[in-house]
Design an enzyme around this catalytic site. Structure first.
Site, PDB file in Angstrom:
ATOM      1  N   VAL A 130       1.256  -5.416   3.518  1.00  0.00           N
ATOM      2  CA  VAL A 130       0.781  -6.391   4.178  1.00  0.00           C
ATOM      3  C   VAL A 130       1.066  -7.956   4.061  1.00  0.00           C
ATOM      4  O   VAL A 130       1.321  -8.280   2.876  1.00  0.00           O
ATOM      5  CB  VAL A 130      -0.864  -6.185   3.794  1.00  0.00           C
ATOM      6  CG1 VAL A 130      -1.684  -6.938   4.513  1.00  0.00           C
ATOM      7  CG2 VAL A 130      -1.284  -4.737   4.013  1.00  0.00           C
ATOM      8  N   ASP A 178      -7.884   8.486   1.351  1.00  0.00           N
ATOM      9  CA  ASP A 178      -7.190   7.554   0.380  1.00  0.00           C
ATOM     10  C   ASP A 178      -7.901   6.818  -0.456  1.00  0.00           C
ATOM     11  O   ASP A 178      -7.763   5.517  -0.483  1.00  0.00           O
ATOM     12  CB  ASP A 178      -5.932   6.998   0.743  1.00  0.00           C
ATOM     13  CG  ASP A 178      -4.656   6.567  -0.149  1.00  0.00           C
ATOM     14  OD1 ASP A 178      -5.026   7.026  -1.500  1.00  0.00           O
ATOM     15  OD2 ASP A 178      -4.047   5.759   0.200  1.00  0.00           O
ATOM     16  N   LYS A 232      -0.092  -5.771   8.697  1.00  0.00           N
ATOM     17  CA  LYS A 232       0.678  -4.715   8.176  1.00  0.00           C
ATOM     18  C   LYS A 232       1.724  -3.614   8.782  1.00  0.00           C
ATOM     19  O   LYS A 232       1.596  -3.465  10.017  1.00  0.00           O
ATOM     20  CB  LYS A 232      -0.693  -3.737   7.828  1.00  0.00           C
ATOM     21  CG  LYS A 232      -0.293  -2.342   7.065  1.00  0.00           C
ATOM     22  CD  LYS A 232      -1.573  -1.590   6.661  1.00  0.00           C
ATOM     23  CE  LYS A 232      -1.250  -0.462   5.731  1.00  0.00           C
ATOM     24  NZ  LYS A 232      -2.535   0.645   5.509  1.00  0.00           N
ATOM     25  N   GLY A 244       1.009  -1.162   0.144  1.00  0.00           N
ATOM     26  CA  GLY A 244      -0.108  -0.056  -0.143  1.00  0.00           C
ATOM     27  C   GLY A 244       0.793   1.177  -0.104  1.00  0.00           C
ATOM     28  O   GLY A 244       2.207   1.304  -0.043  1.00  0.00           O
ATOM     29  N   GLY A 245       0.228   2.492   0.173  1.00  0.00           N
ATOM     30  CA  GLY A 245       0.969   3.559   0.019  1.00  0.00           C
ATOM     31  C   GLY A 245       1.720   3.858   1.341  1.00  0.00           C
ATOM     32  O   GLY A 245       3.000   4.368   1.184  1.00  0.00           O
ATOM     33  N   MET A 246       1.542   3.152   2.310  1.00  0.00           N
ATOM     34  CA  MET A 246       2.193   3.700   3.917  1.00  0.00           C
ATOM     35  C   MET A 246       3.005   2.090   4.201  1.00  0.00           C
ATOM     36  O   MET A 246       3.739   2.240   5.046  1.00  0.00           O
ATOM     37  CB  MET A 246       1.351   4.004   4.615  1.00  0.00           C
ATOM     38  CG  MET A 246       0.886   5.472   4.483  1.00  0.00           C
ATOM     39  SD  MET A 246      -0.365   5.994   5.971  1.00  0.00           S
ATOM     40  CE  MET A 246       0.833   5.761   7.083  1.00  0.00           C
ATOM     41  N   GLY A 247       2.533   1.082   3.489  1.00  0.00           N
ATOM     42  CA  GLY A 247       2.976  -0.088   4.135  1.00  0.00           C
ATOM     43  C   GLY A 247       2.938  -1.294   3.441  1.00  0.00           C
ATOM     44  O   GLY A 247       2.506  -1.410   2.419  1.00  0.00           O
TER      45      GLY A 247
END
Length: 257
Positions: free
Chosen positions: A29, A142, A44, A24-27
């Site tokens: 999974v 988002d 995550k 994802g955008g921040m991390g």
């Protein structure tokens, strides 16, 4: 992503799979197993860019923890449940419900032209999630097809409540220029949602739900994506009963307030 696999089992409890299942955008999974309860979970991790300095890393952790808190506060079938949070070294991780299905981004890529009814039905479910988020004074920023998961029973889950840079200058393309079969009234709904000025957009998710729900019809089967209609679905059974609550006094299924 080798950095995130410094340990095979987190906190002597969460055993991770060999590779991430999503980015994802921040991390990232990972699928995992809660060895204490014997159930499958999603784990995550925040992801640090290789050139991030200490200040940037601190801000990423702050945003990641904020997303964890937001997700944990929301109680809705369209929001994955949050079970736990912890640290692997200096990297925080979030333990959540493992969601099975296909992302709407992949669904659109596979279907090429998603039926209007299904597009409206998916969007209406997202509005139901946004309604409960807004009641908690939370504004997810988002929302995009890659962050929406269509489960085999037809329900939609919103997977990411992070922040993004909203687009404010370019005029969006008219829907009917690419999908002429879309009803004009639905095109007007989409256009209103994409207005640049807040005062020109709908007042909230409940209003948009009311505009979309009538278009959510002819939701035919999707072989290989959804369970066959003959397979009993506890979620649909539950929803069918709820649709009758107050129906006798209001003349039809209640729209969320």
């Amino acid at each position: 992503m080798a950095e995130a696999r410094r340990t095979q089992v987190l906190d002597a409890r969460y055993e991770l799979a060999a590779a991430p299942i999503a980015r994802g955008g921040m991390g990232d999974v990972w699928e995992g197993t809660d060895v204490r309860l014997g159930c499958r979970v999603a784990v995550k991790f925040v992801r640090f860019p290789g050139d991030a300095d200490e200040e940037e890393r601190t801000e990423l952790v702050r945003r990641f923890l904020r997303e964890a808190k937001i997700t944990a506060e929301l109680q809705h079938p369209g929001v994955p449940s949050v079970f736990d949070i912890g640290y692997d070294g200096d990297r925080p991780y979030l333990v959540m419900q493992l969601v099975r299905g296909v992302s709407v981004a992949d669904l659109v890529a596979e279907q090429v032209r998603l039926p209007v009814g299904w597009a409206a039905g998916i969007a209406a479910q997202v509005c139901a999630v946004l309604a409960v988020a807004h009641r908690a004074s939370l504004v997810p920023r988002d929302l995009k097809p890659g962050n929406l998961m269509l489960e085999p029973d037809g329900t939609v889950k919103v997977l990411d409540f992070g922040l993004a840079s909203k687009q404010v200058s370019e005029r969006p393309q008219d829907v009917r220029s690419v999908r002429p079969e879309v009803p004009e009234s639905l095109t007007a709904v989409v256009a209103a949602l994409l207005e640049k000025r807040q005062e020109d957009r709908p007042s909230g998710a409940v209003e948009v739900y009311g505009e979309l729900i009538d278009f959510a019809e002819d939701l035919g089967p999707m072989p290989g994506i959804l369970h066959p209609p003959s397979l009993p679905s506890p979620q649909r059974m539950y929803g069918a009963v709820l649709s009758r609550v107050f129906a006798a006094t209001k003349g039809g299924p209640e729209r969320p307030r």
